[in-house]
Design an enzyme around this catalytic site. Sequence first.
Site, short mmCIF file in Angstrom:
data_model
loop_
_atom_site.label_atom_id
_atom_site.label_comp_id
_atom_site.label_asym_id
_atom_site.label_seq_id
_atom_site.Cartn_x
_atom_site.Cartn_y
_atom_site.Cartn_z
N GLU A 171 0.84 -1.21 0.00
CA GLU A 171 0.00 0.00 0.00
C GLU A 171 0.87 1.26 0.00
O GLU A 171 0.77 2.09 0.91
CB GLU A 171 -0.89 0.02 1.25
CG GLU A 171 -1.83 -1.16 1.42
CD GLU A 171 -2.54 -1.16 2.77
OE1 GLU A 171 -2.26 -0.28 3.62
OE2 GLU A 171 -3.38 -2.04 2.98
N ARG A 213 2.55 20.06 6.06
CA ARG A 213 3.58 19.18 6.65
C ARG A 213 4.60 19.92 7.53
O ARG A 213 4.91 19.45 8.62
CB ARG A 213 4.30 18.37 5.56
CG ARG A 213 3.35 17.48 4.73
CD ARG A 213 4.08 16.44 3.89
NE ARG A 213 4.59 15.37 4.71
CZ ARG A 213 5.85 15.22 5.04
NH1 ARG A 213 6.75 16.06 4.59
NH2 ARG A 213 6.22 14.24 5.82
N CYS A 215 -2.24 33.72 9.76
CA CYS A 215 -1.97 34.34 11.06
C CYS A 215 -1.65 33.30 12.13
O CYS A 215 -2.42 33.08 13.07
CB CYS A 215 -3.17 35.18 11.47
SG CYS A 215 -3.54 36.38 10.20
N TYR A 234 0.78 13.85 0.32
CA TYR A 234 0.30 14.54 1.54
C TYR A 234 0.49 16.06 1.45
O TYR A 234 0.66 16.72 2.46
CB TYR A 234 1.00 13.98 2.79
CG TYR A 234 0.89 12.47 2.87
CD1 TYR A 234 -0.34 11.87 3.13
CD2 TYR A 234 2.00 11.65 2.66
CE1 TYR A 234 -0.46 10.49 3.17
CE2 TYR A 234 1.89 10.27 2.71
CZ TYR A 234 0.66 9.70 2.95
OH TYR A 234 0.54 8.33 3.01
#
Length: 419
Positions: free
Chosen positions: A275, A314, A345, A373
């Site tokens: 996977e 990330r 902010c 991602y």
Amino acid sequence: MNTSLFHKQNKNFFIEEVNINKVIEKYGSPTYVYSKAMIVNSFLEFTKSLRQLDHLICFAVKANSNITILSLLAKHGAGFDIVSGGELKRVLHAKGDPKKIVFSGIGKTMEEIQLALTANILCFNIESEAELFRIQEVAKKLNRKAPISIRVNPNVDAKTHPYISTGLKDNKFGVEEEKAIELYKIASKLSHIEISGIDCHIGSQITEIEPFIDSLKKLLGIVEHLESIQIKINHLDIGGGIGIKYQNENPPSFDEYSKAITNIFGQRKMKVIFEPGRSIIGKAGALITKVEFLKEGAAKNFAIVDAAMNDLMRPALYDAYHDIINLTEINDNPSKVFDIVGPVCETADFLGKERHMAINPNDYLAILDVGAYGMTMSSNYNSRPRAAEILIDQSDFFEIKSRETFAQMIHGEELINNI
Ligand code: LLP
């Protein structure tokens, strides 16, 4: 294999045969760009390295779920690892083969199970006793047999970031060895359950082979035990998790990884499912962003760009490192140390820290290795529209997702005046 997305020719940066300036002129920024060749080559390289095993590669849709990219992988024979009804619908929409879909995740709803059963997927990766009974219940109602694997938590340390480590006994995923055997015994007596395989996934961005080997050995031990009590396991799903090089990591190549796995299987006749997400697409994508301002703070220089933590989460979430390059040709500033930050902010809104670079206002930068991602974890935080996505194919490029409009962003919201 070409492991770098950009190459430079006469001061211009290219992805495949496309000058990146052309993409910027047409689509602006922030924009995700991908190389079709790199995605396909990674997939084919992984497949080739597994040639001695009866195998199926199920791309982890959570890494990148754009329907064109899913369709591209499906055309090359990929199956898919999904974790929600939404991901299932994406795969089906992209004409992925349902018989090559495995359904992972700890919280499958009744509706999601029903959807997957009706679609006739390959296997449900079950993570708890309660889920096993829920799947039995839905399958009974639909008068179908649900193919299942039990996800074993092998209690091995994947030696990765704690947020993306999943195979330790205090993680919420899978069930421990003894419990798995008990669940197989229960499953073997359930009327609408068909035992198909055994499953694990120990984490992501794993850069050593040992954790995979340790968990594989544990799983094979369980398979042998199950065989001794007449429970037959047809496939073993080893999950995803192979890391990529973001900075100084030295992850195994597909060949090294596959060789180690193949050796352990020896003569054993069993289908093996993988996977992978990150290792297929991570290096094939970049996020293009424009420098809006330079700001000299009291202690630091900031390059304020038009991409932010909502576009690429990330760095903020895992303190992840991504290389950043300047795509703009004219660069007369001397290099300085910059923090590259977005307009959101929050102090956590940074894309790179302490980068030694020459940067001018209006330059375009590329944040590298964000194919996995990146877009899938983006949000509308600060009411920022989601970025566009462009797929480059030799000398052509295609808008595979247009930049979100304001109307799309507020879709479904109701302005109720009389309250
Ligand atoms: N299978 C299962 C059951 C998973 O949970 C995952 C990832 C994969 C496969 C794919 O793993 P990969 O080959 O991509 O390592 N957002 C984090 C990564 C979270 C991974 C979650 N599970 C990041 O940006 O690093």
